[in-house]
Write a protein that holds these residues in place. Structure first.
Motif, PDB file in Angstrom:
ATOM      1  N   GLU A 180       4.805  14.185   3.812  1.00 44.50           N
ATOM      2  CA  GLU A 180       5.047  12.789   4.168  1.00 44.50           C
ATOM      3  C   GLU A 180       3.755  12.096   4.582  1.00 44.50           C
ATOM      4  O   GLU A 180       2.971  12.633   5.366  1.00 44.50           O
ATOM      5  N   SER A 181       3.558  10.891   4.061  1.00 46.99           N
ATOM      6  CA  SER A 181       2.410  10.066   4.416  1.00 46.99           C
ATOM      7  C   SER A 181       2.613   9.466   5.801  1.00 46.99           C
ATOM      8  O   SER A 181       3.748   9.358   6.279  1.00 46.99           O
ATOM      9  N   THR A 223       7.780   6.317  -2.149  1.00 43.97           N
ATOM     10  CA  THR A 223       7.463   5.607  -0.920  1.00 43.97           C
ATOM     11  C   THR A 223       6.585   6.440   0.016  1.00 43.97           C
ATOM     12  O   THR A 223       6.860   6.573   1.193  1.00 43.97           O
ATOM     13  N   GLY A 224       5.533   7.020  -0.536  1.00 40.27           N
ATOM     14  CA  GLY A 224       4.584   7.752   0.285  1.00 40.27           C
ATOM     15  C   GLY A 224       4.974   9.171   0.624  1.00 40.27           C
ATOM     16  O   GLY A 224       4.266   9.847   1.350  1.00 40.27           O
ATOM     17  N   THR A 225       6.090   9.652   0.096  1.00 38.76           N
ATOM     18  CA  THR A 225       6.505  11.041   0.336  1.00 38.76           C
ATOM     19  C   THR A 225       6.412  11.811  -0.973  1.00 38.76           C
ATOM     20  O   THR A 225       6.939  11.383  -1.997  1.00 38.76           O
ATOM     21  N   PHE A 248      -0.808   5.956   1.593  1.00 38.57           N
ATOM     22  CA  PHE A 248       0.201   6.819   1.016  1.00 38.57           C
ATOM     23  C   PHE A 248      -0.424   7.908   0.152  1.00 38.57           C
ATOM     24  O   PHE A 248      -1.396   7.675  -0.555  1.00 38.57           O
ATOM     25  N   GLY A 253      -1.033  13.330   6.906  1.00 38.38           N
ATOM     26  CA  GLY A 253       0.409  13.338   6.763  1.00 38.38           C
ATOM     27  C   GLY A 253       1.043  14.493   7.499  1.00 38.38           C
ATOM     28  O   GLY A 253       0.428  15.126   8.359  1.00 38.38           O
ATOM     29  N   SER A 277       7.137  11.702  -6.253  1.00 41.12           N
ATOM     30  CA  SER A 277       6.579  10.819  -5.238  1.00 41.12           C
ATOM     31  C   SER A 277       7.472   9.604  -5.086  1.00 41.12           C
ATOM     32  O   SER A 277       7.881   8.998  -6.075  1.00 41.12           O
ATOM     33  N   GLY A 285       0.508   4.200   6.170  1.00 41.45           N
ATOM     34  CA  GLY A 285      -0.359   4.499   5.040  1.00 41.45           C
ATOM     35  C   GLY A 285      -1.671   5.083   5.524  1.00 41.45           C
ATOM     36  O   GLY A 285      -1.842   5.303   6.717  1.00 41.45           O
TER      37      GLY A 285
END
Length: 170
Positions: A92-93, A125-127, A99, A160, A123, A97
């Motif tokens: 996870e980001s 939303t940044g995950t 990301f 992250g 990927s 951010g």
């Protein structure tokens, strides 16, 4: 020429064009577009398992030191019935951010023979995440699932959290 022959000729041309298009698209597309057989003697397939929840395991900071770090996903089926489960590793980001991209990390999974194989990451939303559909398995009552992952951060600026979990299906 009669209208019946004309319709037959048009239908034949349409069939030839469709077959040629499938051949050009390749075997995967052709297999995906095959019509089901009119009569089937096979037993009906079981309905796909429906995701009912996750068991979250302890998280840890993303180790951005370019070394290989091992993560283990462990889950015990304490119920009296078999259960469909899937281990998953999330990277996870930070909420604000930047990301993470799949190219920022390398994830490998240990096979039953003890070798490490690369795992493709999705990927959203940044995950970054490992695929659940290919990881599903039936865990018998009383059995324990243990999946070993190895993660290497390729971008030294990456930040992250590593979040292992197990998907449960019902």
């Amino acid at each position: 020429m009669s209208s019946k022959n004309s319709r037959l000729r048009v239908a034949l041309v349409a069939l030839v064009v469709a077959v040629a298009g499938l051949a050009a698209a390749g075997p995967a597309a052709a297999a995906a577009q095959q019509a089901p057989a009119a009569v089937s003697t096979a037993l009906p397939e079981q309905a796909p398992a429906v995701l009912t929840g996750f068991v979250d395991l302890p998280t840890s900071p993303l180790p951005a030191d370019s070394r290989k770090h091992r993560f283990t996903v462990t889950y015990r089926n304490d119920s009296s019935v078999d259960q469909v489960v899937a281990p998953q590793l999330l990277v996870e980001s930070p909420d604000a951010g930047p990301f993470l991209e799949p190219s920022d990390v390398r994830v490998e999974r240990r096979t039953a023979t003890g070798c490490w194989e690369a795992v493709q990451l999705g990927s959203q939303t940044g995950t970054l995440y490992t695929d659940l559909s290919t990881a599903q398995r039936t865990l018998h009552a009383g059995d324990t699932l243990t999946e070993h992952y190895r993660l290497t951060v390729l971008d030294p600026a990456a930040e992250g959290t590593v979040h292992p979990r197990v998907a449960l299906y019902g």
